[in-house]
Design a protein around this motif. Sequence first.
Motif, PDB file in Angstrom:
ATOM      1  N   LEU A 162     -12.065  20.231 -78.524  1.00  0.00           N
ATOM      2  CA  LEU A 162     -11.604  19.380 -77.419  1.00  0.00           C
ATOM      3  C   LEU A 162     -10.105  19.519 -77.169  1.00  0.00           C
ATOM      4  CD1 LEU A 162     -13.664  16.142 -78.195  1.00  0.00           C
ATOM      5  CD2 LEU A 162     -14.171  17.928 -76.522  1.00  0.00           C
ATOM      6  N   GLU A 181     -10.570  11.454 -78.689  1.00  0.00           N
ATOM      7  CA  GLU A 181     -10.406  12.093 -79.995  1.00  0.00           C
ATOM      8  C   GLU A 181      -8.985  11.938 -80.512  1.00  0.00           C
ATOM      9  OE1 GLU A 181     -12.107  16.109 -81.629  1.00  0.00           O
ATOM     10  OE2 GLU A 181     -10.137  16.542 -80.745  1.00  0.00           O
ATOM     11  N   TYR A 205      -4.120  16.340 -74.037  1.00  0.00           N
ATOM     12  CA  TYR A 205      -4.958  16.027 -75.194  1.00  0.00           C
ATOM     13  C   TYR A 205      -4.798  14.566 -75.601  1.00  0.00           C
ATOM     14  CZ  TYR A 205      -6.890  16.315 -79.929  1.00  0.00           C
ATOM     15  OH  TYR A 205      -7.628  16.103 -81.078  1.00  0.00           O
ATOM     16  N   VAL A 227     -18.050  20.674 -73.535  1.00  0.00           N
ATOM     17  CA  VAL A 227     -16.723  20.122 -73.791  1.00  0.00           C
ATOM     18  C   VAL A 227     -16.520  18.810 -73.032  1.00  0.00           C
ATOM     19  CG1 VAL A 227     -14.247  20.495 -73.430  1.00  0.00           C
ATOM     20  CG2 VAL A 227     -15.669  22.341 -74.344  1.00  0.00           C
ATOM     21  N   ALA A 228     -16.975  18.766 -71.781  1.00  0.00           N
ATOM     22  CA  ALA A 228     -16.789  17.576 -70.960  1.00  0.00           C
ATOM     23  C   ALA A 228     -17.429  16.343 -71.572  1.00  0.00           C
ATOM     24  CB  ALA A 228     -17.343  17.821 -69.554  1.00  0.00           C
ATOM     25  N   GLN A 266      -4.690  12.104 -73.843  1.00  0.00           N
ATOM     26  CA  GLN A 266      -5.411  11.195 -72.956  1.00  0.00           C
ATOM     27  C   GLN A 266      -6.863  10.972 -73.371  1.00  0.00           C
ATOM     28  OE1 GLN A 266      -3.296   9.820 -70.755  1.00  0.00           O
ATOM     29  NE2 GLN A 266      -1.842  11.274 -71.672  1.00  0.00           N
ATOM     30  N   ILE A 267      -7.370  11.779 -74.302  1.00  0.00           N
ATOM     31  CA  ILE A 267      -8.801  11.694 -74.613  1.00  0.00           C
ATOM     32  C   ILE A 267      -9.040  10.874 -75.889  1.00  0.00           C
ATOM     33  CG2 ILE A 267      -9.168  13.935 -73.499  1.00  0.00           C
ATOM     34  CD1 ILE A 267      -9.675  15.112 -76.291  1.00  0.00           C
ATOM     35  N   TRP A 320     -18.476  24.478 -70.709  1.00  0.00           N
ATOM     36  CA  TRP A 320     -17.633  23.408 -70.180  1.00  0.00           C
ATOM     37  C   TRP A 320     -18.392  22.090 -70.126  1.00  0.00           C
ATOM     38  CZ3 TRP A 320     -13.186  21.547 -69.980  1.00  0.00           C
ATOM     39  CH2 TRP A 320     -12.891  20.470 -69.140  1.00  0.00           C
ATOM     40  N   LEU A 375     -14.851  14.310 -73.647  1.00  0.00           N
ATOM     41  CA  LEU A 375     -13.563  13.924 -73.076  1.00  0.00           C
ATOM     42  C   LEU A 375     -13.497  12.463 -72.671  1.00  0.00           C
ATOM     43  CD1 LEU A 375     -12.841  17.079 -70.871  1.00  0.00           C
ATOM     44  CD2 LEU A 375     -12.125  16.600 -73.226  1.00  0.00           C
ATOM     45  N   VAL A 376     -14.643  11.803 -72.574  1.00  0.00           N
ATOM     46  CA  VAL A 376     -14.690  10.398 -72.171  1.00  0.00           C
ATOM     47  C   VAL A 376     -15.717   9.672 -73.042  1.00  0.00           C
ATOM     48  CG1 VAL A 376     -15.124   8.772 -70.288  1.00  0.00           C
ATOM     49  CG2 VAL A 376     -14.149  11.021 -69.785  1.00  0.00           C
ATOM     50  N   THR A 434      -8.449  20.525 -72.498  1.00  0.00           N
ATOM     51  CA  THR A 434      -9.193  19.490 -71.769  1.00  0.00           C
ATOM     52  C   THR A 434      -9.468  19.841 -70.319  1.00  0.00           C
ATOM     53  OG1 THR A 434      -7.133  18.352 -71.192  1.00  0.00           O
ATOM     54  CG2 THR A 434      -8.206  17.708 -73.252  1.00  0.00           C
ATOM     55  N   GLU A 435      -9.133  21.058 -69.921  1.00  0.00           N
ATOM     56  CA  GLU A 435      -9.403  21.475 -68.542  1.00  0.00           C
ATOM     57  C   GLU A 435     -10.149  22.801 -68.553  1.00  0.00           C
ATOM     58  OE1 GLU A 435      -5.640  19.602 -66.073  1.00  0.00           O
ATOM     59  OE2 GLU A 435      -5.446  21.620 -66.914  1.00  0.00           O
TER      60      GLU A 435
END
Length: 356
Positions: free
Chosen positions: A43, A75, A70, A148-149, A72-73, A145, A152-153, A46-47
């Motif tokens: 992670l 983890e 990073y 990974v997404a 902002q997430i 992706w 992220l939330v 993040t994009e």
Amino acid sequence: MLAAERRVRANRLAQRIWLGAVLVAIFALVLVGGATRLTDSGLSITEWKPIHGVIPPLSEAEWQEELELYRQIPEYQLINKGMSLDAFKRIYWWEWAHRFLARTVGVLFALPFVFFLVTGRIEKRLRWPLFGLLVLGGLQGAVGWWMVASGLVDRVDVSQYRLATHLTLACLIFAAIVWVMRGLAPHSPDPVPSDGLRRGAGVLALLVLVQIYLGGLVAGLDAGLASSTWPLMNGALVPDGLIEIVPAWRNFFENALTVQFVHRMGGYLLFALTLWHMLAALARGQGTTHSRRAVVLFCLVAVQALIGISVILTQVPFSLALAHQGWAVVVLGFAVAHWRGFHGAYPMETEVRVGH
């Protein structure tokens, strides 16, 4: 040998070299993906930047920008809060290497494919299957992706469902390339001992792929740590706590103990069936290349079982866990090659030419 047949053989050799290089790259990609998971690095980027993302940060300001993203997430906020830039760089490079290798695989497959196609070197029966593999490769990038997404939330890791899907699709592409590559190679003239052995080889290849999917669930849940004893699990053959989640089916995907238990049972089943297949091949086709391959396949599965047991008993150390994932791909590749060996080489299409 006719000139047309020589041309076809030359084309097939060139394509086997090409596909072999792709297989090596995919194998490396799976290993780096495993390392990315084991180091909790997945992670760190993040994009999704399929083109621009080829270039890593080149200045201190760019590194700080990546670190800020990073931060902002969940983890970072819940697990790695206060992580230094140097520590962030260590996890970033694993994920960057994984994505860079994925792009490399795409280029390594696509450019020679286009060359072989436009120069008329690819046999008609393989044009659409190889194009389908190219499409699957693109889909695999999107699935990566998508995986990974999921982290992220609202989560501190990626979804085990998506991780297992990502790993299995990579291995499915690997297996399909082995199938095509093996079909382009010369085969032994040894007769097939029985249709049952041919079908059995297909079942074994499928079971290996299923085991890899289950291994992906284990990795996604860190389920290798749910029980660190063998042959019993937490002191029992069938441990307590396997059906704790409602509805019950979710335990097979979300209960770490259950996922490890199912993966173990799948391993036992694969070992037993591979042993049976080897004995049947030796009984019905002793001295043939088919029986020799069956022996090799059983040895590969036995080694994988030993690595898996060692991973459990030593509580999933990095090196052994990575070896377990890498050897699974080796087993899959040989299982598919063994299955393909029962079908013989592709018939010659002598109208295929060498480009001018």
